[in-house]
Scaffold this active site. Structure first.
Site, PDB file in Angstrom:
ATOM      1  N   ASP A 113       0.860  -1.185   0.000  1.00 41.84           N
ATOM      2  CA  ASP A 113       0.000   0.000   0.000  1.00 41.84           C
ATOM      3  C   ASP A 113       0.893   1.231   0.000  1.00 41.84           C
ATOM      4  O   ASP A 113       2.065   1.171   0.419  1.00 41.84           O
ATOM      5  CB  ASP A 113      -0.922   0.006   1.221  1.00 41.84           C
ATOM      6  CG  ASP A 113      -1.936   1.148   1.157  1.00 41.84           C
ATOM      7  OD1 ASP A 113      -2.755   1.162   0.218  1.00 41.84           O
ATOM      8  OD2 ASP A 113      -1.895   2.032   2.026  1.00 41.84           O
TER       9      ASP A 113
ATOM     10  N   GLU B  74       0.996   5.757   0.537  1.00 37.05           N
ATOM     11  CA  GLU B  74       0.380   7.036   0.897  1.00 37.05           C
ATOM     12  C   GLU B  74       1.058   8.110   0.060  1.00 37.05           C
ATOM     13  O   GLU B  74       2.245   8.004  -0.259  1.00 37.05           O
ATOM     14  CB  GLU B  74       0.526   7.335   2.389  1.00 37.05           C
ATOM     15  CG  GLU B  74      -0.134   6.314   3.310  1.00 37.05           C
ATOM     16  CD  GLU B  74      -1.642   6.192   3.129  1.00 37.05           C
ATOM     17  OE1 GLU B  74      -2.258   7.154   2.614  1.00 37.05           O
ATOM     18  OE2 GLU B  74      -2.190   5.137   3.474  1.00 37.05           O
TER      19      GLU B  74
ATOM     20  N   GLU C 263      -5.707  18.347   2.710  1.00 38.56           N
ATOM     21  CA  GLU C 263      -6.632  17.230   2.510  1.00 38.56           C
ATOM     22  C   GLU C 263      -5.911  15.885   2.619  1.00 38.56           C
ATOM     23  O   GLU C 263      -6.438  14.931   3.190  1.00 38.56           O
ATOM     24  CB  GLU C 263      -7.298  17.331   1.131  1.00 38.56           C
ATOM     25  CG  GLU C 263      -8.069  18.613   0.882  1.00 38.56           C
ATOM     26  CD  GLU C 263      -7.160  19.764   0.460  1.00 38.56           C
ATOM     27  OE1 GLU C 263      -5.995  19.513   0.057  1.00 38.56           O
ATOM     28  OE2 GLU C 263      -7.611  20.927   0.553  1.00 38.56           O
TER      29      GLU C 263
ATOM     30  N   HIS D  26      -5.175   6.381   7.765  1.00 37.48           N
ATOM     31  CA  HIS D  26      -4.539   5.525   6.774  1.00 37.48           C
ATOM     32  C   HIS D  26      -3.035   5.464   7.065  1.00 37.48           C
ATOM     33  O   HIS D  26      -2.417   6.466   7.431  1.00 37.48           O
ATOM     34  CB  HIS D  26      -4.747   6.076   5.364  1.00 37.48           C
ATOM     35  CG  HIS D  26      -6.149   5.938   4.879  1.00 37.48           C
ATOM     36  ND1 HIS D  26      -6.467   5.316   3.697  1.00 37.48           N
ATOM     37  CD2 HIS D  26      -7.328   6.338   5.414  1.00 37.48           C
ATOM     38  CE1 HIS D  26      -7.782   5.342   3.520  1.00 37.48           C
ATOM     39  NE2 HIS D  26      -8.321   5.971   4.553  1.00 37.48           N
TER      40      HIS D  26
END
Length: 229
Positions: free
Chosen positions: A7, A9, A52, A150
């Protein structure tokens, strides 16, 4: 069978507009069972962090400012993933950022033939259902209570569990691991001393052109076969 569940970010949604990778987390799976080997790294994106994006993963520029640039860790990352299939949730997104960073380093991007997308797998199994990682973890009873924001490694750990469930459940992975262990420990009979047999994954195979031609010739010899009616 070795697979890497991973994963990422990022600073935003589109690497083509200047967004960058800021974290990557990878879990090594052997026969659908985590081996314990992981790769995890934060990166300095060399740009600002939109509010954001920071609200999603909690990674600020102050935190990332002393972290290595992706180029400094690219070789280490490629060494970890090797040539294994790469499993990700909405994998096109993660591949887009990963390959953008590799290309910026002058390195060859990872072939998308290696991409395994758990969103696509879940869509086939559960058409019309919610396909977010949170929703699918809830469906399969995977505990995510410790996930407040996350995080690449945390999400990869959750995804590894989800991937096993999407492929038929943990029991399949345990059976494969047990079978591999039994084969690797089986002594070779007929030798003067006990020798440990090394387990090797099955090799892919298919019929040759000559075999296919002979089969077609054989099938053509049937007169009004029942399967043609």
């Amino acid at each position: 069978m070795r697979e890497i569940v991973f994963d990422t970010e990022t600073t935003g949604l589109d690497p083509r507009s200047g967004d960058r990778l800021v974290e990557i987390g990878c879990i090594e799976m052997i026969n659908r069972v985590p081996s314990g080997a992981v790769y995890h790294c934060y990166f300095n994106p060399e740009r600002d962090m939109p509010a954001e994006a920071e609200a999603v993963h909690g990674l600020s520029i102050a935190f990332l400012s002393d972290k290595p640039k992706f180029a400094e860790k690219a070789g280490e990352f490629l060494e970890f993933i090797q040539d294994s299939p790469l499993v990700a949730h909405n994998a096109g997104f993660d591949f887009g950022f990963m390959n953008n960073e590799l290309e910026m380093c002058g390195l060859t991007p990872v072939n998308r033939d290696r991409m395994v997308d758990t969103v696509a797998i879940a869509r086939r199994k559960h058409p019309g259902a919610k396909l977010s990682l949170d929703a699918l973890c809830s469906r399969y009873g995977i505990d995510r209570s410790h996930r407040t924001k996350h995080g690449a490694l945390l999400d990869a750990e959750l995804l590894a569990q989800l991937y096993v469930e999407l492929q038929g459940g943990r029991q399949i992975g345990l059976e494969l691991a047990a079978e591999a262990r039994m084969l690797s420990e089986q002594p070779v009979i007929g030798t003067s001393s006990s020798v440990t047999r090394t387990f090797r994954s099955p090799r892919p195979h298919s019929a040759s052109e000559e075999e296919l031609a002979r089969h077609a010739e054989f099938m053509a010899g049937f007169s009004e076969p029942i399967w043609s009616r």
